[in-house]
Write an enzyme that holds these catalytic residues in place. Structure first.
Site, mmCIF file in Angstrom:
data_model
loop_
_atom_site.group_PDB
_atom_site.id
_atom_site.type_symbol
_atom_site.label_atom_id
_atom_site.label_comp_id
_atom_site.label_asym_id
_atom_site.label_seq_id
_atom_site.Cartn_x
_atom_site.Cartn_y
_atom_site.Cartn_z
ATOM 1 N N GLU A 92 68.128 54.862 33.034
ATOM 2 C CA GLU A 92 68.869 55.338 31.694
ATOM 3 C C GLU A 92 69.565 54.589 30.764
ATOM 4 O O GLU A 92 69.469 53.243 30.139
ATOM 5 C CB GLU A 92 69.466 56.902 31.544
ATOM 6 C CG GLU A 92 68.483 57.525 31.962
ATOM 7 C CD GLU A 92 67.234 57.962 30.716
ATOM 8 O OE1 GLU A 92 67.388 57.554 29.585
ATOM 9 O OE2 GLU A 92 66.962 59.174 31.493
ATOM 10 N N ARG A 124 68.587 52.091 28.041
ATOM 11 C CA ARG A 124 69.264 52.090 27.097
ATOM 12 C C ARG A 124 69.967 51.065 26.479
ATOM 13 O O ARG A 124 69.783 50.894 25.011
ATOM 14 C CB ARG A 124 69.969 53.772 26.540
ATOM 15 C CG ARG A 124 69.174 54.888 27.235
ATOM 16 C CD ARG A 124 69.416 56.022 26.235
ATOM 17 N NE ARG A 124 68.148 57.359 27.396
ATOM 18 C CZ ARG A 124 68.527 58.703 26.744
ATOM 19 N NH1 ARG A 124 69.427 59.097 26.067
ATOM 20 N NH2 ARG A 124 67.929 59.247 27.639
ATOM 21 N N ASP A 136 55.578 57.714 34.815
ATOM 22 C CA ASP A 136 55.353 57.487 33.249
ATOM 23 C C ASP A 136 55.568 55.809 33.326
ATOM 24 O O ASP A 136 54.676 55.386 33.031
ATOM 25 C CB ASP A 136 55.527 58.047 32.084
ATOM 26 C CG ASP A 136 57.723 58.312 32.477
ATOM 27 O OD1 ASP A 136 58.162 58.539 32.985
ATOM 28 O OD2 ASP A 136 57.924 59.337 31.035
ATOM 29 N N GLU A 146 57.086 60.380 22.311
ATOM 30 C CA GLU A 146 55.744 60.537 22.661
ATOM 31 C C GLU A 146 54.859 60.450 22.430
ATOM 32 O O GLU A 146 53.636 59.162 22.003
ATOM 33 C CB GLU A 146 55.739 60.109 24.556
ATOM 34 C CG GLU A 146 56.915 59.951 24.913
ATOM 35 C CD GLU A 146 58.169 60.495 25.279
ATOM 36 O OE1 GLU A 146 58.273 62.085 24.148
ATOM 37 O OE2 GLU A 146 58.802 60.297 26.030
HETATM 38 C C1 DMJ Z 1 63.333 57.999 26.716
HETATM 39 O O1 DMJ Z 1 64.275 58.017 26.994
HETATM 40 C C2 DMJ Z 1 61.989 56.801 27.208
HETATM 41 O O2 DMJ Z 1 61.499 56.216 26.597
HETATM 42 C C3 DMJ Z 1 62.073 57.462 28.456
HETATM 43 O O3 DMJ Z 1 60.909 56.309 28.937
HETATM 44 C C4 DMJ Z 1 61.387 58.458 28.829
HETATM 45 N N1 DMJ Z 1 61.797 59.467 27.937
HETATM 46 C C5 DMJ Z 1 62.544 59.381 27.033
HETATM 47 C C6 DMJ Z 1 62.296 59.759 25.767
HETATM 48 O O4 DMJ Z 1 61.655 60.870 25.859
#
Ligand code: DMJ
Length: 650
Positions: free
Chosen positions: A249, A253, A382, A516
């Site tokens: 995270e 971010r 993912d 998404e």
């Molecule tokens: C985001 O922090 C990023 O896209 C991450 O890869 C997956 N989830 C969240 C948003 O849904």
């Protein structure tokens, strides 16, 4: 015998007139003896008396040189002393021999070994240029900044697109303005209770919304807000915290947000902060395999994994989503460690057997073995797939390994996980030890955009097929929105028990402002210009305005099937970083952050493509000159003297 009688030329009254011939033989002998003794004494004095100038200077002139020598003692290397001359000569002799040996050694090496030595030297110098231990981010190498194309856009000619784009900027103003008013400096905003909110994903690092929103502010040309955010970062963004953070995270971010802010604005503070934070994350890789821990204490450098993860495993979507940012960190810092760490992750993965060609979500960082065989293109898996494709694109399509891993993985996903419902909806299920769970997460909906982005490079004429699959996923995800009361998508929807694209479990009915589905619309619009994608995006805008907008910002909702929204009171930082950015780009022209120059990290932070011909990238932080002067090979950051033969820059 009186002394006077022994002196041959001392006149005495009675001998003044005496002739020398008048000496007796014994007298002559004594005189000769005395004379020769005197000569011997004078001659000896030349060798044994101390040097008068030194003696005098020591006694009468209290010179600083003498003082210095006295203080540092007799072995201090006084260049004037005989002992030191000896030592200097010995050192010259030794250096000379060493240089000869090295040159001989070098001549015996194979070209690839010489090249490796040069690279090692280069690494070493690059590290030294970062300061001791590579930690001094204030001494980053100079980087010439070139802004990549399309950092800002222009108003679309199409009046509808123009109006809708302007509307999305208004939404950003409301989200940002509320955060600024009620939660400035906190990680996120509670828009209903109008106060700050902090998730423990970031430990005690503050300002997640500020850093996550920087590039959105910039691309929407909200420069006053961008400047206020920059000032906050300069004065308050602090990574010296004794707290445990999520490596993933914080990377996507904070590191991603800072890198994008740097590439868009050219402001050095962002490069410095990104590298500083990157350095703090490096201890996470201290595991027997180099697969990083999920959690890391930024002060102690101690890492561990989520207690719930199968058999102490690290998570595929976490350790597999560092690549893009870390490649840029190496470029901007001159420190190759970042790139090496993420390349090693691939090495570990490539050594392992993959069930049906699939990547399980759990991998033990100690043993290097898979944990539970759970495979998903949604949560836990993912962005690993996303980063394989984007690593190839970001490398100007030179990263063949990333490319192969992506298309192989996609093939395995298509064979084993993709299914079509009886109602004709294509979905991506989850795989548990060979059994399918017919559920698709909101997170999985990003895959439509990913497949569209990768379709062009697909092997064996699969481009058209992959575009079709991408369009099918977009349609399914749109259905998951259309089949709810609020026209917003649930966290997960199922294709079993007689339902299609609907959440059946209460704990899967929430919507937390995730991006998404809109992300996929944006990619599909760019690649097809089919107006339905803009229409679907606009439907989402209306639903957000109607059900998520509150006086103090935007909030998630607990149940998208309920007729009135029950707000969860959190404005997620990714709403500003991703959801609003992708919406804005959906209604912008294609030359705004064009795909041939920019790649979006998984938090929608744009990073420039690293050109193989190095034309438009600010990423040559160090130039190491390797040269031969005489027989000795050396390297340094400045060009050598003209007499030396330059071996590199390679
Ligand atoms: C985001 O922090 C990023 O896209 C991450 O890869 C997956 N989830 C969240 C948003 O849904």
């Amino acid at each position: 015998m009186p002394v006077a009688t022994l002196l041959p030329f001392t006149a005495t009254p009675n001998r003044k007139s005496a002739s020398p011939t008048s000496f007796r033989l014994t007298e002559k002998f004594i005189l000769l003896l005395v004379f020769s003794a005197f000569i011997t004494l004078c001659f000896g004095a030349i060798f044994f008396l101390p040097d008068s100038s030194k003696l005098l200077s020591g006694v009468f002139f209290h010179s600083s040189a003498v003082e210095t020598n006295t203080r540092i003692g007799p072995d201090s290397g006084d260049p004037g002393s005989a002992g030191n001359d000896e030592r200097v000569l010995a050192k010259i002799r030794k250096d000379h021999e060493k240089a000869l040996l090295e040159a001989k050694d070098t001549l015996q090496k194979r070209p690839d070994e010489i090249k490796q030595d040069i690279l090692n030297d280069k690494d070493k110098v690059a590290k030294e240029s970062l300061g001791q231990g590579g930690n001094d981010v204030n001494s980053l190498p100079f980087v010439e900044y070139h802004r990549p194309p399309g950092a800002t856009g222009h108003e679309p000619e199409d009046p509808v697109a123009k109006e809708r784009r302007a509307k999305i900027k208004e939404m950003m103003k409301h989200a940002w303005g509320s955060y600024r008013r009620y939660a400035w400096g906190s990680n996120e905003l509670r828009p209903v209770s109008k106060q700050g909110h902090s998730s423990n994903l970031f430990g005690s690092i503050k300002g997640a919304t500020i850093v996550d929103a920087l590039d959105t502010l910039y691309i929407m040309e909200m420069f006053e807000e961008f400047d206020a955010a920059t000032e906050w970062v300069e004065k308050n963004l602090d990574f010296n915290v004794n707290a445990e953070v999520s490596v993933f995270e914080v990377n996507i971010r904070f590191v991603g947000g800072l890198l994008s802010a740097y590439y868009l604005s050219g402001k050095e503070v962002y490069r410095r902060k990104a590298v500083e934070l990157g350095e703090k994350l490096l201890p996470a890789f201290k595991t027997p395999t180099g697969i990083p821990w999920a959690l890391l204490n930024l002060k102690s450098g101690i890492g561990r994994n989520w207690p719930w993860a199968s058999g102490g495993s690290s998570i595929l979507a976490e350790y597999g989503t560092l690549h893009l940012e870390f490649m840029h960190l190496s470029k901007l810092s001159g420190n190759p460690d970042f790139a090496q760490k993420v390349m090693n992750i691939r090495k570990v993965l490539n050594r392992l057997d993959k069930p049906q060609g699939l990547y399980p979500n759990y991998l033990n960082p100690n043993s290097g073995q898979w944990g539970q065989h759970h495979v998903s293109v949604g949560g836990l898996g993912d962005s690993f797939y996303e980063y394989l494709l984007k690593a190839w694109l970001m490398s100007d399509k030179t990263d063949e390994e990333g490319k192969k891993m992506y298309y192989d993985a996609l093939q395995a996903i298509e064979t084993n996980l993709m299914r079509k419902s009886s109602g004709g909806l294509t979905y991506i299920a989850e795989w548990k030890g060979g059994l399918l769970e017919h559920k698709m997460g909101h997170l999985t909906c990003f895959a439509g955009g990913m497949m569209a982005l990768g379709a062009d490079g697909a092997p064996s004429d699969k481009t058209g097929h992959q575009m079709e699959q991408a369009a099918e996923i977009a349609r399914t995800c749109h259905e998951s929105y259309a089949r709810t009361a609020l026209k917003l998508g649930p966290e997960a929807f199922r294709f079993d028990g007689g339902v299609e694209a609907i959440a059946t479990r209460q704990n899967e009915k929430y919507f937390i402002l995730r991006p998404e589905v809109i992300e996929t619309y944006m990619y599909m619009w760019r690649f097809t210009h089919d107006p339905k994608y803009r229409e679907w995006g606009w439907e989402a805008v209306q639903a957000l305005e109607q059900h998520c907008k509150v006086e103090g910002g935007y909030s998630g909702v607990r149940d998208v099937y309920a007729s009135t929204p029950n707000h969860d009171d959190v404005q997620q930082s990714f709403y500003l970083a991703e959801t609003l950015k992708y919406l804005y780009l959906l209604f912008s022209d294609d030359d705004h952050l064009p795909f041939d120059h920019w790649v979006f990290n998984t938090e929608a932070h744009p990073l420039p493509v690293i050109r193989k011909d190095k034309t438009d990238i600010p990423n040559e932080p160090t130039r190491l000159w390797v040269f031969l002067c005489g027989a000795a090979a050396s390297s340094r950051l400045r060009p050598p003297a003209p007499a030396c033969r330059i071996v590199s820059p390679l």
